[in-house]
Design a protein around this motif. Sequence first.
Motif, PDB file in Angstrom:
ATOM      1  N   UNK A 312       0.905  -1.062   0.065  1.00  0.00           N
ATOM      2  CA  UNK A 312      -0.053   0.188  -0.189  1.00  0.00           C
ATOM      3  C   UNK A 312       0.727   1.457  -0.084  1.00  0.00           C
ATOM      4  N   UNK A 313       1.903   1.135   0.612  1.00  0.00           N
ATOM      5  CA  UNK A 313       2.901   2.440   0.757  1.00  0.00           C
ATOM      6  C   UNK A 313       3.453   2.740  -0.604  1.00  0.00           C
ATOM      7  N   UNK A 314       3.818   1.685  -1.229  1.00  0.00           N
ATOM      8  CA  UNK A 314       4.321   1.653  -2.516  1.00  0.00           C
ATOM      9  C   UNK A 314       3.282   2.303  -3.718  1.00  0.00           C
ATOM     10  N   UNK A 315       2.027   2.084  -3.178  1.00  0.00           N
ATOM     11  CA  UNK A 315       1.183   2.521  -4.197  1.00  0.00           C
ATOM     12  C   UNK A 315       1.181   4.186  -4.124  1.00  0.00           C
ATOM     13  N   UNK A 316       1.446   4.681  -2.890  1.00  0.00           N
ATOM     14  CA  UNK A 316       1.415   6.050  -2.687  1.00  0.00           C
ATOM     15  C   UNK A 316       2.629   6.610  -3.253  1.00  0.00           C
ATOM     16  N   UNK A 317       3.731   5.891  -2.910  1.00  0.00           N
ATOM     17  CA  UNK A 317       4.969   6.323  -3.385  1.00  0.00           C
ATOM     18  C   UNK A 317       4.924   6.438  -5.058  1.00  0.00           C
ATOM     19  N   UNK A 318       4.410   5.482  -5.825  1.00  0.00           N
ATOM     20  CA  UNK A 318       4.306   5.672  -6.959  1.00  0.00           C
ATOM     21  C   UNK A 318       3.569   6.986  -7.686  1.00  0.00           C
ATOM     22  N   UNK A 319       2.246   7.234  -7.086  1.00  0.00           N
ATOM     23  CA  UNK A 319       1.755   8.365  -7.442  1.00  0.00           C
ATOM     24  C   UNK A 319       2.501   9.553  -7.067  1.00  0.00           C
ATOM     25  N   UNK A 320       3.295   9.594  -6.082  1.00  0.00           N
ATOM     26  CA  UNK A 320       4.230  11.071  -5.790  1.00  0.00           C
ATOM     27  C   UNK A 320       5.102  10.941  -6.878  1.00  0.00           C
ATOM     28  N   UNK A 321       5.967   9.694  -7.202  1.00  0.00           N
ATOM     29  CA  UNK A 321       6.993   9.884  -8.512  1.00  0.00           C
ATOM     30  C   UNK A 321       6.284  10.241  -9.657  1.00  0.00           C
ATOM     31  N   UNK A 322       5.007  10.117  -9.942  1.00  0.00           N
ATOM     32  CA  UNK A 322       4.293  10.582 -11.088  1.00  0.00           C
ATOM     33  C   UNK A 322       3.888  11.850 -11.070  1.00  0.00           C
ATOM     34  N   UNK A 323       3.779  12.459  -9.803  1.00  0.00           N
ATOM     35  CA  UNK A 323       3.527  13.895  -9.650  1.00  0.00           C
ATOM     36  C   UNK A 323       4.680  14.506  -9.809  1.00  0.00           C
ATOM     37  N   UNK A 324       5.737  14.170  -9.555  1.00  0.00           N
ATOM     38  CA  UNK A 324       7.205  14.773  -9.760  1.00  0.00           C
ATOM     39  C   UNK A 324       7.529  14.664 -11.287  1.00  0.00           C
ATOM     40  N   UNK A 325       7.078  13.563 -12.243  1.00  0.00           N
ATOM     41  CA  UNK A 325       7.188  13.694 -13.583  1.00  0.00           C
ATOM     42  C   UNK A 325       6.445  14.815 -14.232  1.00  0.00           C
ATOM     43  N   UNK A 326       5.360  14.868 -13.714  1.00  0.00           N
ATOM     44  CA  UNK A 326       4.236  16.054 -14.245  1.00  0.00           C
ATOM     45  C   UNK A 326       4.993  17.319 -13.995  1.00  0.00           C
ATOM     46  N   UNK A 327       5.459  17.452 -12.954  1.00  0.00           N
ATOM     47  CA  UNK A 327       5.956  18.876 -12.438  1.00  0.00           C
ATOM     48  C   UNK A 327       7.373  19.172 -13.492  1.00  0.00           C
ATOM     49  N   UNK A 328       8.291  18.187 -13.624  1.00  0.00           N
ATOM     50  CA  UNK A 328       9.124  18.249 -14.667  1.00  0.00           C
ATOM     51  C   UNK A 328       8.797  18.613 -15.947  1.00  0.00           C
ATOM     52  N   UNK A 329       7.565  17.937 -16.346  1.00  0.00           N
ATOM     53  CA  UNK A 329       7.242  18.117 -17.684  1.00  0.00           C
ATOM     54  C   UNK A 329       6.553  19.547 -17.633  1.00  0.00           C
ATOM     55  N   UNK A 330       6.034  19.916 -16.788  1.00  0.00           N
ATOM     56  CA  UNK A 330       5.365  21.477 -16.674  1.00  0.00           C
ATOM     57  C   UNK A 330       6.463  22.405 -16.779  1.00  0.00           C
ATOM     58  N   UNK A 331       7.696  22.147 -16.029  1.00  0.00           N
ATOM     59  CA  UNK A 331       9.043  22.989 -16.181  1.00  0.00           C
ATOM     60  C   UNK A 331       9.428  23.191 -17.501  1.00  0.00           C
ATOM     61  N   UNK A 332       9.430  22.067 -18.347  1.00  0.00           N
ATOM     62  CA  UNK A 332      10.090  21.991 -19.555  1.00  0.00           C
ATOM     63  C   UNK A 332       8.965  22.858 -20.654  1.00  0.00           C
ATOM     64  N   UNK A 333       7.664  22.661 -20.368  1.00  0.00           N
ATOM     65  CA  UNK A 333       6.880  23.238 -21.373  1.00  0.00           C
ATOM     66  C   UNK A 333       6.792  24.765 -21.115  1.00  0.00           C
TER      67      UNK A 333
END
Length: 343
Positions: A312-333
């Motif tokens: 269950x903890x890893x599910x939360x961690x995965x969504x946090x990692x995905x959030x960081x990817x979305x932020x990096x993509x926003x930075x690039x755009x």
Amino acid sequence: MTLGPRVFKTGIAVTLSLYICLFLNLEPAVFAAVAAVFTIQPSIYRSWRQLLDQVVTNTIGAAVALFSIYFLGDNPIIIGLLMMLVISLSLKMKMESTIPLTLVTVLAIMSAPGNEDIDFILNRFFIILVGIGSALVVNLLIIPPNYKKNYLEKTTSVFQNMSLLLRTAVSNELTETSFHGQSKQLQQDIRKLEDQYKIFDEERAKLSKLKPLDVREIVVFKQMLKTLQQGEEILENIEEHYFQSGASDEEDHFFDRHIEQLIKYHEYLFLKYEGKTRKLEGEYEMNIMKESAAFFERSQDIYMQNKERKSRLFIVASSIIEYSFYLQRLDQLIDQYYKVRKN
């Protein structure tokens, strides 16, 4: 009580339609007011679209009512059957939004004495058109919508609420009532933001020749929305899985610290888009990438130590990692958007 632009414009459209009917000696003017209320839309394109659709379906409604008066009668059963027919035709033509006003048109024609007179029918129909036209004029000329400003204001407001919830989710600092109240508000605001983006994108696609919009900026706005949606997903995962995983104090601190870093990064990106930050030439993004990589590795270690308990903890961690990817993509755009603007 807040009087938004749409509320204000509805009042003006109703007033204008009533005065026009008074000037042209059209009675009863109330049908024009009803038509104005139904026709006010949140965007210029939707106003035009609504006008065209309303004219088509109301013409059909008037024709159906006229046919019924002369050949079928106007008893309550016939009127009820006509309502069903008009609704079916509107759905068939994919003009669902026009159904209420079209039904009003049919009722206005069929429910009054003297409805066999063609002048009476044309009078009722013209009254409805006055209301539709008044709403369109008001929507175009009075407080025309500023889509960019409205969208950015709403995005900032949603982020502020989301950041509060994310910062306190793991530490569980807010009371349960307060947290659930804020979460419900966040969900509602994100749905409204999704609707605003649809309107914004609609204007770009349909009215780009009349009012050019920067496509790259639209892409930035879409990514802003996606990052907020991902933040909402983290909150849902924390509520659903985190506390059931039996996380230790050390793990609480570990997750809380990384979420705090991402929230600060998200806040920085808003300032960057507004041109309020110093140029760091990607330093912030590189640091976040390193931190996210370290966070992912540590999450994997926690999961491997006890797969059954920490899944269950890893599910939360995965969504946090995905959030960081979305932020990096926003930075690039944002970087790409400003590079193009400079050129």
